[in-house]
Design a protein around this motif. Structure first.
Motif, PDB file in Angstrom:
ATOM      1  N   LEU A 127      -7.302  -2.706   4.629  1.00 51.89           N
ATOM      2  CA  LEU A 127      -7.214  -4.166   4.703  1.00 51.89           C
ATOM      3  C   LEU A 127      -6.206  -4.591   5.760  1.00 51.89           C
ATOM      4  O   LEU A 127      -6.458  -5.525   6.528  1.00 51.89           O
ATOM      5  CB  LEU A 127      -6.835  -4.749   3.337  1.00 51.89           C
ATOM      6  CG  LEU A 127      -6.593  -6.258   3.292  1.00 51.89           C
ATOM      7  CD1 LEU A 127      -7.889  -7.004   3.608  1.00 51.89           C
ATOM      8  CD2 LEU A 127      -6.057  -6.664   1.938  1.00 51.89           C
ATOM      9  N   GLY A 128      -5.072  -3.908   5.816  1.00 51.04           N
ATOM     10  CA  GLY A 128      -4.085  -4.216   6.851  1.00 51.04           C
ATOM     11  C   GLY A 128      -4.651  -4.013   8.243  1.00 51.04           C
ATOM     12  O   GLY A 128      -4.449  -4.843   9.140  1.00 51.04           O
ATOM     13  N   PHE A 148      -6.719   7.089  -8.571  1.00 48.85           N
ATOM     14  CA  PHE A 148      -6.907   5.644  -8.595  1.00 48.85           C
ATOM     15  C   PHE A 148      -5.848   4.945  -7.738  1.00 48.85           C
ATOM     16  O   PHE A 148      -6.171   4.089  -6.909  1.00 48.85           O
ATOM     17  CB  PHE A 148      -6.850   5.142 -10.037  1.00 48.85           C
ATOM     18  CG  PHE A 148      -7.008   3.666 -10.185  1.00 48.85           C
ATOM     19  CD1 PHE A 148      -8.242   3.071 -10.011  1.00 48.85           C
ATOM     20  CD2 PHE A 148      -5.921   2.870 -10.490  1.00 48.85           C
ATOM     21  CE1 PHE A 148      -8.392   1.703 -10.152  1.00 48.85           C
ATOM     22  CE2 PHE A 148      -6.059   1.504 -10.627  1.00 48.85           C
ATOM     23  CZ  PHE A 148      -7.307   0.920 -10.454  1.00 48.85           C
ATOM     24  N   ALA A 149      -4.593   5.339  -7.913  1.00 46.61           N
ATOM     25  CA  ALA A 149      -3.507   4.725  -7.148  1.00 46.61           C
ATOM     26  C   ALA A 149      -3.653   5.028  -5.654  1.00 46.61           C
ATOM     27  O   ALA A 149      -3.446   4.149  -4.811  1.00 46.61           O
ATOM     28  CB  ALA A 149      -2.157   5.204  -7.664  1.00 46.61           C
ATOM     29  N   LEU A 150      -4.027   6.251  -5.316  1.00 45.17           N
ATOM     30  CA  LEU A 150      -4.188   6.597  -3.910  1.00 45.17           C
ATOM     31  C   LEU A 150      -5.363   5.852  -3.275  1.00 45.17           C
ATOM     32  O   LEU A 150      -5.291   5.438  -2.110  1.00 45.17           O
ATOM     33  CB  LEU A 150      -4.359   8.106  -3.750  1.00 45.17           C
ATOM     34  CG  LEU A 150      -3.092   8.929  -3.998  1.00 45.17           C
ATOM     35  CD1 LEU A 150      -3.408  10.420  -3.943  1.00 45.17           C
ATOM     36  CD2 LEU A 150      -1.996   8.574  -3.015  1.00 45.17           C
ATOM     37  N   LEU A 178      -5.150   3.429  -0.042  1.00 44.28           N
ATOM     38  CA  LEU A 178      -5.976   3.563   1.160  1.00 44.28           C
ATOM     39  C   LEU A 178      -6.760   2.283   1.457  1.00 44.28           C
ATOM     40  O   LEU A 178      -6.889   1.876   2.620  1.00 44.28           O
ATOM     41  CB  LEU A 178      -6.922   4.752   1.014  1.00 44.28           C
ATOM     42  CG  LEU A 178      -6.256   6.123   1.036  1.00 44.28           C
ATOM     43  CD1 LEU A 178      -7.278   7.209   0.736  1.00 44.28           C
ATOM     44  CD2 LEU A 178      -5.571   6.371   2.364  1.00 44.28           C
ATOM     45  N   ILE A 179      -7.279   1.659   0.425  1.00 40.32           N
ATOM     46  CA  ILE A 179      -8.002   0.396   0.619  1.00 40.32           C
ATOM     47  C   ILE A 179      -7.050  -0.678   1.157  1.00 40.32           C
ATOM     48  O   ILE A 179      -7.416  -1.474   2.029  1.00 40.32           O
ATOM     49  CB  ILE A 179      -8.685  -0.049  -0.691  1.00 40.32           C
ATOM     50  CG1 ILE A 179      -9.841   0.902  -1.014  1.00 40.32           C
ATOM     51  CG2 ILE A 179      -9.173  -1.489  -0.607  1.00 40.32           C
ATOM     52  CD1 ILE A 179     -10.410   0.730  -2.403  1.00 40.32           C
ATOM     53  N   SER A 202       0.824  -1.206   0.000  1.00 49.37           N
ATOM     54  CA  SER A 202       0.000   0.000   0.000  1.00 49.37           C
ATOM     55  C   SER A 202       0.860   1.258   0.000  1.00 49.37           C
ATOM     56  O   SER A 202       0.566   2.225  -0.718  1.00 49.37           O
ATOM     57  CB  SER A 202      -0.922   0.004   1.222  1.00 49.37           C
ATOM     58  OG  SER A 202      -1.782  -1.089   1.187  1.00 49.37           O
ATOM     59  N   VAL A 203       1.915   1.242   0.781  1.00 52.94           N
ATOM     60  CA  VAL A 203       2.821   2.394   0.822  1.00 52.94           C
ATOM     61  C   VAL A 203       3.527   2.558  -0.521  1.00 52.94           C
ATOM     62  O   VAL A 203       3.702   3.687  -1.010  1.00 52.94           O
ATOM     63  CB  VAL A 203       3.825   2.249   1.985  1.00 52.94           C
ATOM     64  CG1 VAL A 203       4.948   3.269   1.886  1.00 52.94           C
ATOM     65  CG2 VAL A 203       3.098   2.395   3.317  1.00 52.94           C
ATOM     66  N   ALA A 204       3.914   1.460  -1.138  1.00 56.40           N
ATOM     67  CA  ALA A 204       4.577   1.538  -2.452  1.00 56.40           C
ATOM     68  C   ALA A 204       3.659   2.191  -3.482  1.00 56.40           C
ATOM     69  O   ALA A 204       4.104   3.026  -4.280  1.00 56.40           O
ATOM     70  CB  ALA A 204       4.992   0.143  -2.917  1.00 56.40           C
ATOM     71  N   ILE A 205       2.393   1.844  -3.462  1.00 52.74           N
ATOM     72  CA  ILE A 205       1.437   2.434  -4.407  1.00 52.74           C
ATOM     73  C   ILE A 205       1.260   3.919  -4.109  1.00 52.74           C
ATOM     74  O   ILE A 205       1.242   4.752  -5.022  1.00 52.74           O
ATOM     75  CB  ILE A 205       0.093   1.690  -4.353  1.00 52.74           C
ATOM     76  CG1 ILE A 205       0.260   0.265  -4.868  1.00 52.74           C
ATOM     77  CG2 ILE A 205      -0.962   2.415  -5.182  1.00 52.74           C
ATOM     78  CD1 ILE A 205      -0.950  -0.624  -4.617  1.00 52.74           C
TER      79      ILE A 205
END
Length: 134
Positions: A113-114, A102-104, A108-109, A68-71
């Motif tokens: 999930l984490g 879209f990437a953000l 966030l999703i 998620s952080v990479a995205i």
């Protein structure tokens, strides 16, 4: 065609963003599988009350958060790159915004999930501890 007007520069940046989104989604998916692997093993062994191993949950959550952080970082870098381009090299702002939004959203999703994986692992452990105490 002058190098300053070459649209391939932006298209290369767009492909890079998409590659990072694909990589991040792979990490999120793999993290989810790793986090839920302990549940799978309990089901296969037909032992729902067996103790869980927190290692798979935390490694899985780590992979989900890393993806998620990479995205999110890729989206930020793409927006920063776009703003640094000369006006003649930029696409319409809406095209860039859609990619970044879209990437953000995916980022966030993935973070949600984490969080869900952590909360569900803790609630399952608390439920099992209460059942054993009875």
């Amino acid at each position: 065609m002058a190098e300053a007007d070459d649209p391939r520069i932006y298209f290369a940046a767009e492909r890079t963003l998409l590659a990072w989104v694909r990589t991040g989604l792979t990490l999120v998916g793999m993290g989810f599988v790793v986090a839920r692997f302990g549940l799978f093993l309990r089901i296969v062994r037909n032992a729902p009350d067996a103790p869980t191993h927190a290692g798979s949950t935390w490694i899985g959550v780590g992979l989900v958060v890393l993806g998620s952080v990479a995205i999110g970082v890729a989206a930020w870098q793409h927006a920063k790159f776009w703003h640094g381009l000369a006006k003649s090299q930029r696409t319409q702002p809406g095209v860039m915004r859609w990619s970044v939004i879209f990437a953000l959203l995916i980022s966030l999703i993935g973070l949600a999930l984490g969080g869900y994986l952590v909360v569900s692992a803790n609630s399952a452990e608390t439920g099992r501890a209460a059942a054993v105490a009875r």
